[in-house]
Write an enzyme that holds these catalytic residues in place. Structure first.
Site, mmCIF file in Angstrom:
data_model
loop_
_atom_site.group_PDB
_atom_site.id
_atom_site.type_symbol
_atom_site.label_atom_id
_atom_site.label_comp_id
_atom_site.label_asym_id
_atom_site.label_seq_id
_atom_site.Cartn_x
_atom_site.Cartn_y
_atom_site.Cartn_z
ATOM 1 N N GLN A 1 -5.814 -8.847 -2.061
ATOM 2 C CA GLN A 1 -5.842 -7.779 -1.043
ATOM 3 C C GLN A 1 -7.277 -7.493 -0.595
ATOM 4 O OE1 GLN A 1 -3.995 -7.629 -3.808
ATOM 5 N NE2 GLN A 1 -2.133 -6.433 -3.559
ATOM 6 N N GLY B 1 0.863 -1.178 0.000
ATOM 7 C CA GLY B 1 0.000 0.000 0.000
ATOM 8 C C GLY B 1 0.899 1.226 0.000
ATOM 9 N N ALA B 2 0.641 2.142 -0.945
ATOM 10 C CA ALA B 2 1.599 3.228 -1.198
ATOM 11 C C ALA B 2 1.987 4.022 0.058
ATOM 12 C CB ALA B 2 1.057 4.142 -2.294
ATOM 13 N N LYS C 1 -3.911 -0.412 -8.257
ATOM 14 C CA LYS C 1 -3.911 -1.879 -8.354
ATOM 15 C C LYS C 1 -4.571 -2.347 -9.646
ATOM 16 C CE LYS C 1 -2.409 -4.257 -6.261
ATOM 17 N NZ LYS C 1 -1.076 -4.790 -6.625
ATOM 18 N N ASP D 1 -1.460 4.612 -6.329
ATOM 19 C CA ASP D 1 -0.034 4.413 -6.042
ATOM 20 C C ASP D 1 0.807 5.545 -6.590
ATOM 21 O OD1 ASP D 1 -1.206 1.560 -5.839
ATOM 22 O OD2 ASP D 1 0.756 1.540 -4.851
ATOM 23 N N ARG E 1 10.273 -1.255 -4.431
ATOM 24 C CA ARG E 1 9.120 -1.374 -5.342
ATOM 25 C C ARG E 1 9.068 -0.100 -6.191
ATOM 26 N NH1 ARG E 1 3.553 -3.539 -3.043
ATOM 27 N NH2 ARG E 1 3.258 -4.032 -5.245
HETATM 28 O O1 MRU Z 1 0.485 -4.081 -4.495
HETATM 29 P P1 MRU Z 1 -0.097 -3.292 -3.344
HETATM 30 O O2 MRU Z 1 -0.937 -4.112 -2.442
HETATM 31 O O3 MRU Z 1 0.968 -2.495 -2.630
HETATM 32 O O4 MRU Z 1 -1.050 -2.254 -4.051
HETATM 33 C C1 MRU Z 1 -1.769 -1.341 -3.259
HETATM 34 C C2 MRU Z 1 -2.709 -0.512 -4.019
HETATM 35 O O5 MRU Z 1 -2.776 -0.572 -5.237
HETATM 36 C C3 MRU Z 1 -3.530 0.476 -3.266
HETATM 37 O O6 MRU Z 1 -4.755 0.671 -3.890
HETATM 38 C C4 MRU Z 1 -2.778 1.818 -3.219
HETATM 39 O O7 MRU Z 1 -1.483 1.645 -2.738
HETATM 40 C C5 MRU Z 1 -3.464 2.822 -2.415
HETATM 41 S S1 MRU Z 1 -3.362 2.388 -0.718
HETATM 42 C C6 MRU Z 1 -3.909 3.597 0.250
#
Ligand code: MRU
Length: 349
Positions: A198, A51-52, A250, A239, A93
């Protein structure tokens, strides 16, 4: 902590970074302890934490660990001694810009510390500020996003954007938490979010832990759900948001935006300004992370595709939703309707 907000993914205690291991949820609630920056970077890469905004907060604490180690090893040369660790963190990442944003902010603070001083107290207070500010931003966004939702609405969310994905409270899930607390929502739907799940593993766990009922849907069910009239809003996080308002999030977000557009369901993106990258002109310039084919070929440790070299998998884990498909962008600095380059520029001031 407020009602409907009990989960925390990232904690700092006694010089150790404690991360709730999101690979094991919902079956086990266990933590991974990181005592140095390489372990922190590996936890980000392996998605112990994801999550970003949560990646950004984690990386900030990773810099504290890097600085502590560099000061121990190199004394007054600590700044040079920690550059390798900063690079390792930066590469963990590629898509979530909050990682680079947090590292840049920590580096500015590091440069303000006299070289012959122990940098840890200053850097720890900066990391804690990043953490606290993220929670505050989420609470603010929760309020302004929820105020856009009419009482009696149903919402669909994607991935996990809650306390698990942030410093706490959440972005899109923060709006949903607030709207639920206000009594605005009739139903919350979460799609399972293949391949990493997720939605079903994390969002459903977080919502029930916080006392908010949720209905899971298979991803392919989203257009039918929209056609049924059960949801008035799709609410997602981001992200990275490019200078023109295009949104990387995502994988599957773009498909939801297309379906929402067709069915007159409104599409809300909720993200702190640390997720906006003015250096990236448009969505096509956003680096999209590809992960191992095994994430698609296996589920729960069991292969779900035929064995053999003939079956591979294409696994981009983010996609880009064009700005023109976004009805509203909610940030801690304000709300932008129909975001575009001008709207983003005005927002960032
Ligand atoms: O691969 P992830 O689980 O890190 O991806 C997360 C997402 O795409 C979330 O939607 C995004 O980070 C926003 S979280 C507040």
């Amino acid at each position: 902590m407020q009602e409907h907000d009990r989960v925390r993914a990232v904690e700092w205690s006694g010089g150790v970074l404690r991360l709730l291991d999101q690979r094991r949820l919902p079956w086990e609630v266990t933590h991974v302890e990181c005592r140095d920056a390489p372990a922190t970077a590996e936890a980000i890469r392996a998605m112990v934490v994801r999550g970003a905004p949560a990646i950004g907060v984690t990386a900030a604490y990773g810099v504290v660990l890097a600085a502590a180690d560099a000061y121990r090893r190199a004394g007054g040369q600590w700044r040079d001694a920690m550059t390798g660790d900063l690079e390792t963190l930066r590469e963990a990442r590629p898509t979530a810009v909050n990682l680079a944003w947090a590292l840049a902010r920590m580096e500015v603070r590091a440069y303000a510390v006299a070289p012959d001083h122990d940098p840890v107290p200053e850097l720890l207070s900066e990391a804690e500020a990043i953490h606290v500010e993220d929670i505050d931003a989420n609470r603010r966004m929760g309020r302004s996003g929820a105020s856009l939702i009419n009482t009696g609405s149903g919402v669909l969310t994607h991935c996990n954007t809650g306390s698990l994905a942030t410093g706490g409270f959440g972005t899109a899930l923060g709006v949903i938490r607030t709207a639920w607390g206000d009594g605005r929502l009739t139903a919350v739907y979460a799609d399972e979010t293949r391949p990493w799940l997720q939605g079903s593993r994390l969002t459903a766990w977080e919502l029930v832990t916080d006392g908010i009922p949720v209905d899971l849907i298979a991803e392919g069910a989203a257009p039918s759900l929209m056609r049924s009239g059960a949801v008035q809003w799709v609410i997602v996080g981001a992200d990275r948001i490019a200078a023109n308002g295009d949104v990387a999030n995502k994988i599957g977000t773009y498909g939801l935006a297309l379906a929402a557009h067709y069915h007159d369901v409104r599409f809300m993106v909720v993200a702190p300004t640390s997720t906006i990258d003015p250096e990236t002109a448009a969505g096509a310039d956003i680096p999209i992370e590809f992960r191992e084919p095994d994430e698609v070929l296996f589920a729960g440790g069991k292969r779900i595709a035929p064995e053999g070299d003939g079956v591979g998998a294409w696994n981009p884990v983010f996609d880009v939703t064009p700005a023109e498909m976004v009805d509203v962008l909610v940030t801690e600095r304000g709300v932008v309707h129909r975001p575009d380059a001008q709207g983003i520029e005005q927002l960032l001031g």
